[in-house]
Design a protein around this motif. Structure first.
Motif, PDB file in Angstrom:
ATOM      1  N   ILE A  98     -65.382   6.922 -64.738  1.00  0.00           N
ATOM      2  CA  ILE A  98     -65.263   6.022 -63.592  1.00  0.00           C
ATOM      3  C   ILE A  98     -64.183   4.995 -63.891  1.00  0.00           C
ATOM      4  CG2 ILE A  98     -66.446   4.296 -62.173  1.00  0.00           C
ATOM      5  CD1 ILE A  98     -69.088   5.721 -62.928  1.00  0.00           C
ATOM      6  N   VAL A  99     -63.180   4.948 -63.035  1.00  0.00           N
ATOM      7  CA  VAL A  99     -62.143   3.924 -63.121  1.00  0.00           C
ATOM      8  C   VAL A  99     -62.409   2.904 -62.019  1.00  0.00           C
ATOM      9  CG1 VAL A  99     -59.689   3.401 -62.913  1.00  0.00           C
ATOM     10  CG2 VAL A  99     -60.427   5.470 -64.123  1.00  0.00           C
ATOM     11  N   VAL A 100     -62.544   1.645 -62.402  1.00  0.00           N
ATOM     12  CA  VAL A 100     -62.763   0.574 -61.430  1.00  0.00           C
ATOM     13  C   VAL A 100     -61.479  -0.213 -61.305  1.00  0.00           C
ATOM     14  CG1 VAL A 100     -64.192  -1.381 -60.760  1.00  0.00           C
ATOM     15  CG2 VAL A 100     -65.179   0.445 -62.166  1.00  0.00           C
ATOM     16  N   ASP A 101     -60.760   0.015 -60.228  1.00  0.00           N
ATOM     17  CA  ASP A 101     -59.507  -0.689 -59.989  1.00  0.00           C
ATOM     18  C   ASP A 101     -59.802  -2.056 -59.394  1.00  0.00           C
ATOM     19  OD1 ASP A 101     -56.587  -0.963 -59.603  1.00  0.00           O
ATOM     20  OD2 ASP A 101     -57.203  -1.028 -57.502  1.00  0.00           O
ATOM     21  N   ASP A 102     -59.401  -3.095 -60.115  1.00  0.00           N
ATOM     22  CA  ASP A 102     -59.738  -4.462 -59.724  1.00  0.00           C
ATOM     23  C   ASP A 102     -58.619  -5.067 -58.873  1.00  0.00           C
ATOM     24  OD1 ASP A 102     -61.236  -6.772 -59.581  1.00  0.00           O
ATOM     25  OD2 ASP A 102     -60.647  -7.511 -61.561  1.00  0.00           O
ATOM     26  N   ALA A 140     -54.631   6.955 -61.678  1.00  0.00           N
ATOM     27  CA  ALA A 140     -56.024   7.379 -61.851  1.00  0.00           C
ATOM     28  C   ALA A 140     -56.302   8.671 -61.096  1.00  0.00           C
ATOM     29  CB  ALA A 140     -56.965   6.281 -61.365  1.00  0.00           C
ATOM     30  N   ARG A 141     -55.693   8.839 -59.931  1.00  0.00           N
ATOM     31  CA  ARG A 141     -55.945  10.032 -59.116  1.00  0.00           C
ATOM     32  C   ARG A 141     -55.335  11.306 -59.721  1.00  0.00           C
ATOM     33  NH1 ARG A 141     -54.706   6.259 -54.569  1.00  0.00           N
ATOM     34  NH2 ARG A 141     -56.712   5.659 -53.640  1.00  0.00           N
ATOM     35  N   GLN A 142     -54.538  11.159 -60.752  1.00  0.00           N
ATOM     36  CA  GLN A 142     -54.007  12.330 -61.443  1.00  0.00           C
ATOM     37  C   GLN A 142     -55.056  12.990 -62.338  1.00  0.00           C
ATOM     38  OE1 GLN A 142     -50.395  11.264 -63.530  1.00  0.00           O
ATOM     39  NE2 GLN A 142     -49.611  10.085 -61.779  1.00  0.00           N
ATOM     40  N   PHE A 143     -56.199  12.350 -62.492  1.00  0.00           N
ATOM     41  CA  PHE A 143     -57.279  12.839 -63.337  1.00  0.00           C
ATOM     42  C   PHE A 143     -58.543  13.010 -62.488  1.00  0.00           C
ATOM     43  CE2 PHE A 143     -54.302  10.690 -66.059  1.00  0.00           C
ATOM     44  CZ  PHE A 143     -54.315  11.407 -67.253  1.00  0.00           C
ATOM     45  N   PRO A 144     -59.497  13.833 -62.963  1.00  0.00           N
ATOM     46  CA  PRO A 144     -60.726  14.053 -62.184  1.00  0.00           C
ATOM     47  C   PRO A 144     -61.729  12.915 -62.351  1.00  0.00           C
ATOM     48  CG  PRO A 144     -60.790  15.360 -64.184  1.00  0.00           C
ATOM     49  CD  PRO A 144     -59.435  14.724 -64.154  1.00  0.00           C
ATOM     50  N   VAL A 145     -61.290  11.696 -62.051  1.00  0.00           N
ATOM     51  CA  VAL A 145     -62.139  10.526 -62.214  1.00  0.00           C
ATOM     52  C   VAL A 145     -62.800  10.169 -60.889  1.00  0.00           C
ATOM     53  CG1 VAL A 145     -60.606   9.648 -64.010  1.00  0.00           C
ATOM     54  CG2 VAL A 145     -60.359   8.808 -61.660  1.00  0.00           C
ATOM     55  N   ARG A 146     -63.801   9.339 -60.964  1.00  0.00           N
ATOM     56  CA  ARG A 146     -64.347   8.687 -59.776  1.00  0.00           C
ATOM     57  C   ARG A 146     -63.678   7.323 -59.695  1.00  0.00           C
ATOM     58  NH1 ARG A 146     -70.708   7.166 -58.544  1.00  0.00           N
ATOM     59  NH2 ARG A 146     -70.346   6.278 -56.463  1.00  0.00           N
ATOM     60  N   LEU A 147     -62.923   7.094 -58.652  1.00  0.00           N
ATOM     61  CA  LEU A 147     -62.161   5.861 -58.518  1.00  0.00           C
ATOM     62  C   LEU A 147     -62.863   4.895 -57.585  1.00  0.00           C
ATOM     63  CD1 LEU A 147     -59.570   4.203 -59.039  1.00  0.00           C
ATOM     64  CD2 LEU A 147     -58.514   5.440 -57.122  1.00  0.00           C
ATOM     65  N   LEU A 148     -63.176   3.722 -58.102  1.00  0.00           N
ATOM     66  CA  LEU A 148     -63.761   2.644 -57.314  1.00  0.00           C
ATOM     67  C   LEU A 148     -62.731   1.537 -57.164  1.00  0.00           C
ATOM     68  CD1 LEU A 148     -67.271   2.375 -59.035  1.00  0.00           C
ATOM     69  CD2 LEU A 148     -66.598   3.835 -57.118  1.00  0.00           C
ATOM     70  N   GLN A 149     -62.787   0.816 -56.054  1.00  0.00           N
ATOM     71  CA  GLN A 149     -61.818  -0.244 -55.810  1.00  0.00           C
ATOM     72  C   GLN A 149     -62.528  -1.513 -55.373  1.00  0.00           C
ATOM     73  OE1 GLN A 149     -58.341   1.048 -53.449  1.00  0.00           O
ATOM     74  NE2 GLN A 149     -59.173   3.127 -53.544  1.00  0.00           N
ATOM     75  N   THR A 150     -62.081  -2.646 -55.914  1.00  0.00           N
ATOM     76  CA  THR A 150     -62.610  -3.936 -55.485  1.00  0.00           C
ATOM     77  C   THR A 150     -61.657  -4.542 -54.457  1.00  0.00           C
ATOM     78  OG1 THR A 150     -61.482  -5.108 -57.279  1.00  0.00           O
ATOM     79  CG2 THR A 150     -63.711  -4.316 -57.718  1.00  0.00           C
ATOM     80  N   SER A 158     -55.568  -3.855 -57.990  1.00  0.00           N
ATOM     81  CA  SER A 158     -54.225  -3.786 -58.579  1.00  0.00           C
ATOM     82  C   SER A 158     -53.158  -3.786 -57.497  1.00  0.00           C
ATOM     83  CB  SER A 158     -54.086  -2.519 -59.426  1.00  0.00           C
ATOM     84  OG  SER A 158     -54.950  -2.556 -60.541  1.00  0.00           O
ATOM     85  N   THR A 159     -51.970  -4.260 -57.876  1.00  0.00           N
ATOM     86  CA  THR A 159     -50.835  -4.265 -56.956  1.00  0.00           C
ATOM     87  C   THR A 159     -49.735  -3.311 -57.422  1.00  0.00           C
ATOM     88  OG1 THR A 159     -49.882  -6.170 -58.111  1.00  0.00           O
ATOM     89  CG2 THR A 159     -51.296  -6.623 -56.222  1.00  0.00           C
ATOM     90  N   ASP A 160     -50.010  -2.512 -58.463  1.00  0.00           N
ATOM     91  CA  ASP A 160     -49.020  -1.564 -58.961  1.00  0.00           C
ATOM     92  C   ASP A 160     -49.504  -0.137 -58.704  1.00  0.00           C
ATOM     93  OD1 ASP A 160     -51.043  -1.244 -60.795  1.00  0.00           O
ATOM     94  OD2 ASP A 160     -49.849  -1.779 -62.548  1.00  0.00           O
ATOM     95  N   GLN A 161     -49.135   0.803 -59.558  1.00  0.00           N
ATOM     96  CA  GLN A 161     -49.458   2.215 -59.351  1.00  0.00           C
ATOM     97  C   GLN A 161     -50.747   2.652 -60.055  1.00  0.00           C
ATOM     98  OE1 GLN A 161     -47.482   4.238 -57.272  1.00  0.00           O
ATOM     99  NE2 GLN A 161     -46.715   2.182 -56.805  1.00  0.00           N
ATOM    100  N   THR A 162     -51.612   1.700 -60.387  1.00  0.00           N
ATOM    101  CA  THR A 162     -52.836   2.033 -61.121  1.00  0.00           C
ATOM    102  C   THR A 162     -53.657   3.103 -60.410  1.00  0.00           C
ATOM    103  OG1 THR A 162     -52.992  -0.123 -62.213  1.00  0.00           O
ATOM    104  CG2 THR A 162     -55.043   1.103 -61.936  1.00  0.00           C
TER     105      THR A 162
END
Length: 336
Positions: free
Chosen positions: A39-43, A53-63, A45-49
């Motif tokens: 699980i990647v929790v993107d806090d 993350a989407r290049q990997f089979p992760v679960r992406l969460l965003q704040t 971000s204003t860049d390419q984070t």
């Protein structure tokens, strides 16, 4: 006891991490013991984070707004399903056996519920002498404290989920020292182990100005967190002698206005600082040579100036503002 196979959730808080996130995730997926979910929790971000993350089979969460590492980790904990949670900071690339090492320790030490590791002296990306200073110091103070400890550093850390069910989540009011605060709630009931075999490459601060600003800002929470600690003090990155020597230099330096000869007084403080941690000095000289040791001590003193100044400001703020610092009462709120 940890059974194998075990369900492990990786939680990675990330903020503007485009420089390091690909290396971090590549290392996570290269573990000899693969995790069940990442699980990647993107806090905010204003860049390419997020794109990385989407290049990997992760679960992406965003704040929706930037809330700090404590809030990001809490969101990851709530979304995770594993009985163990493997925290990895986005600027860290764990070595292939990091997770397997943590699970072995959890199995060998049944009363241990949290295992964390150390930074290697070799950086994730070599950005020069300031970063070399940072990693040498970070590696040393962790390496001399391995074994049972009262503090967990969550940059590279495996924790049983039951710990959060018991003590609650990270204090989201804190943007620094949040791991120290939650460790204080953990330590009396959940064993913590610092392992020199659980390692990662870290991309540390490489610009002096940015480093000093960060140290000053983070150090403002040292006094509030220390005052509200419930148990004995845990791990400390710097020797008290060095901190006191730095304060002595600051306090006595104005004496030079009275008489130049009084420069000897802060000079004695500098000598005290240089000799306050002989083990660290020997380690740096062995790793990088005598010439680098001189640079190391200069940088170390500047960092201590930022720490002492930040602690003084933070201590004053704590006296004047009851709401500054950690939450006074944290109740368990973990979702399963």
């Amino acid at each position: 006891m940890v059974s194998v196979p075990v369900h492990v959730s990786v939680v990675i808080p990330a903020y503007n991490s485009e420089r390091t996130l690909h290396a971090c995730l590549s290392a996570v997926y290269a573990q000899t013991l693969p995790p069940a979910e990442v699980i990647v929790v993107d806090d905010a971000s204003t860049d390419q984070t997020r794109e990385i993350a989407r290049q990997f089979p992760v679960r992406l969460l965003q704040t929706p707004v930037n809330s700090g590492p404590a809030a990001a980790r809490n969101r990851g904990i709530k979304a995770s399903t594993g009985e163990l949670i493997f925290f990895v900071d986005a600027d860290c690339a764990p070595t292939p056996t990091a997770l397997a090492t943590a699970l072995r320790i959890l199995t060998d030490e049944p009363d241990v519920d949290c295992v964390h590791g150390i930074y290697l002296t070799e950086p994730l990306y070599d950005d020069g002498p300031v970063e070399a200073y940072r990693l040498l110091h970070a590696h040393y103070w962790r390496a001399i404290n391995t074994g049972r400890v009262r503090t967990a550093i969550f940059a590279l850390c495996v924790v049983r989920r039951c710990v959060f069910d018991d003590v609650g989540l990270f204090d989201e009011r804190l943007r620094a020292s949040e791991d120290v605060e939650i460790s204080d709630r953990m330590a009396d009931r959940h064993g913590i182990w610092l392992s020199a075999e659980m390692t990662c490459h870290h991309d540390d601060d490489s610009r002096l100005g940015a480093l000093l600003r960060k140290q000053f800002s983070r150090s403002q929470l040292l006094v509030p967190v220390a005052v509200r600690e419930r148990g004995p003090a845990g791990l400390r990155a710097n020797r008290m002698g060095g901190v006191l020597a730095t304060a002595a230099v600051l306090v006595t330096l104005p004496l030079v206005v009275l008489a130049p000869v009084l420069l000897a007084v802060p000079g004695a403080g500098l000598l005290w600082f240089a000799t306050a941690d002989p083990g660290l000095a020997r380690f740096v000289r062995r790793e990088r040579g005598t010439a680098f040791l001189g640079l190391f001590l200069c940088l170390h003193f500047l960092v201590h100036l930022a720490i002492v100044g930040g602690a003084a400001v933070g201590g004053t703020r704590f006296l004047l503002d009851r709401d500054f610092g950690p939450t006074r009462h944290v109740t368990p709120t973990a979702d399963r």
